[in-house]
Design an enzyme around this catalytic site. Structure first.
Site, mmCIF file in Angstrom:
data_model
loop_
_atom_site.group_PDB
_atom_site.id
_atom_site.type_symbol
_atom_site.label_atom_id
_atom_site.label_comp_id
_atom_site.label_asym_id
_atom_site.label_seq_id
_atom_site.Cartn_x
_atom_site.Cartn_y
_atom_site.Cartn_z
ATOM 1 N N SER A 182 27.277 46.874 37.183
ATOM 2 C CA SER A 182 27.815 46.526 35.862
ATOM 3 C C SER A 182 29.156 46.563 35.090
ATOM 4 O O SER A 182 29.568 46.045 34.244
ATOM 5 C CB SER A 182 26.626 47.069 34.929
ATOM 6 N N HIS A 210 20.912 43.761 36.413
ATOM 7 C CA HIS A 210 21.772 42.561 36.237
ATOM 8 C C HIS A 210 21.615 41.407 37.098
ATOM 9 O O HIS A 210 22.123 40.238 36.903
ATOM 10 C CB HIS A 210 23.210 43.096 36.398
ATOM 11 N N LYS A 241 17.235 42.731 30.179
ATOM 12 C CA LYS A 241 18.729 42.003 30.040
ATOM 13 C C LYS A 241 18.097 40.419 30.107
ATOM 14 O O LYS A 241 17.828 39.735 29.052
ATOM 15 C CB LYS A 241 19.210 42.482 31.288
#
Ligand SMILES: *Cc1c(COP(=O)(O)O)cnc(C)c1O
Length: 394
Positions: A182, A210, A241
């Site tokens: 990240s 992610h 996310k």
């Protein structure tokens, strides 16, 4: 009477301020969107993990509203008592389908997925072998076990092999990595990790927080990106996310799911999602399948913005994904860059020591599928102006 036993907090907080480690929480006064109202200012938002713009997608909104009408606002119990609703089970079937695994199990967040699954798999006599830049929730999940913890150098599979040599005699070995990291936006070499880990009989776990919705066909994640279906035993994902709502999940074998129902502590001891969250995530999975153009736009925007920053002369490090850091070195400079960008109508978060190494302070940018070209051009223009002003670029 004795003094206030919490008085030490004032000293601790002051110490943070003195070290420049105290952060101010910004407040989003609009929807989570590419153009947002933050602390009273209309800005281009380059800070969210809302990769596909799903936080405001009409189909997801409708699904949530409908679920509230049909099922109310809360589940009222933990999963194992009477907090398992039809929608929760449907979501788990659909996530397994999405990840091409036998089964999946949903937790309250990506954070609790990690702190739930790791202690359920390893304990005394076992070893966890972990990339040095893994997410805090992997570190905390590991700390909840009595397993020995060993860290290998970031993405260094030679070092991983050496660490694995040292695990001989252990009962079980868990090798764990983020899929996309990240802070630098680089991708784990999961193909090589699997190759190195297999001869040792290690459990391989990837945290695709992610990467899900971003990498691989229809956003299936790192395992799909490398064609490793069936060779990664534990895939963690988040629904917070790219999926745009809230939650975490673990995809893998039927036995893994069954074991986590029995022994996944957040699953057992913390209330399940409101039905609207499950319904929102189901709609998101429909969108991922039916609107592949969103992921294409995400990657188009990523290439455009990243190359724009590079052409301006910024150091974007080793990023390969929509997470693009602008590395400026000293913490002070990163903080100043972020502040000045904000004044120029762009919000990008400064990330400084100890979150990243000394001398690697940065402003982190994340573009989404729903940023328009003109938003990105305006952001690049602001980076150019402020970068020159601060001497970050020529
Ligand atoms: C964001 C993140 C998490 C936490 O996910 P939440 O759903 O926000 O709790 C876990 N692991 C990694 C690698 C992350 O980036």
């Amino acid at each position: 009477m004795a003094g206030d036993p919490l008085a030490f907090l004032d000293d601790e907080i002051q110490a943070l301020k003195d070290q420049g480690l105290y952060f101010q929480v910004r407040v989003l006064q609009s929807e989570q969107a590419p153009l947002a109202l933050i602390d009273g200012r209309q800005v281009i938002n380059l800070a969210s993990n809302n990769y596909l713009g799903l936080t405001t997608h009409p189909r997801l909104r409708e699904a949530a509203i409908q679920a509230i009408r049909d099922y109310g606002v809360g589940s009222g119990a933990v999963r194992t008592i009477i907090g398992t609703m039809t929608l929760h089970e449907e979501l788990e079937r659909r996530l397994a389908d999405f990840k091409h695994t036998e089964a999946a199990i949903v937790f309250q967040s990506g954070f609790t997925a990690n702190t739930g699954v790791i202690p359920a798999l390893v304990g005394e006599g076992d070893v966890i072998v972990s990339d040095e830049l893994n997410h805090a929730s992997i570190i905390d999940g590991s700390r909840l076990t009595k397993a020995r913890r060993v860290v290998y150098k970031h993405k260094d599979t030679d070092d991983l092999r050496q660490r694995l040599e040292e695990t001989k005699g252990a009962r079980r070995v868990l090798v764990v990595t983020d899929g996309i990291f990240s802070m630098d936006g680089d991708i784990a070499p999961l193909d090589k990790i699997v190759e190195v880990a297999e001869p040792y009989g290690a459990i391989v776990m990837v945290d695709d927080a992610h990467a899900s919705g971003v990498l691989g066909a229809n956003g299936r994640g790192t395992v799909d990106h490398y064609g490793l279906h069936g060779r990664v035993h534990v895939q963690v994902g988040t629904l917070s996310k790219a999926i745009g709502a809230l939650g975490g999940y673990i995809a893998g074998s039927k036995a893994l799911r069954e074991w986590l129902v029995q022994r996944g502590r957040p699953y057992l001891f913390s209330t399940s999602h409101p039905p609207s969250v499950a319904a929102t995530c189901l709609a998101a999975l429909d969108v991922l399948r039916e609107e592949p153009g969103l992921i294409e736009r995400l990657w188009d925007n990523t290439r455009y913005f990243k190359s724009g920053l590079q052409q301006l002369g910024f150091n974007t490090g080793i990023s390969e994904t929509p997470i693009t850091p602008v590395i400026v070195g000293e913490s002070e400079k990163a903080l100043r860059l972020s502040t000045r960008l904000f004044e120029e109508g762009v919000f990008a978060q400064a990330i400084v020591y100890p979150t990243v190494a000394q001398g690697k302070a940065r402003v982190r940018t994340i573009v989404t599928a729903t940023h328009r070209r003109e938003d990105l051009d305006r952001a690049l223009a602001a980076f150019a102006r402020v970068g020159k002003e601060l001497g970050a670029v020529a």
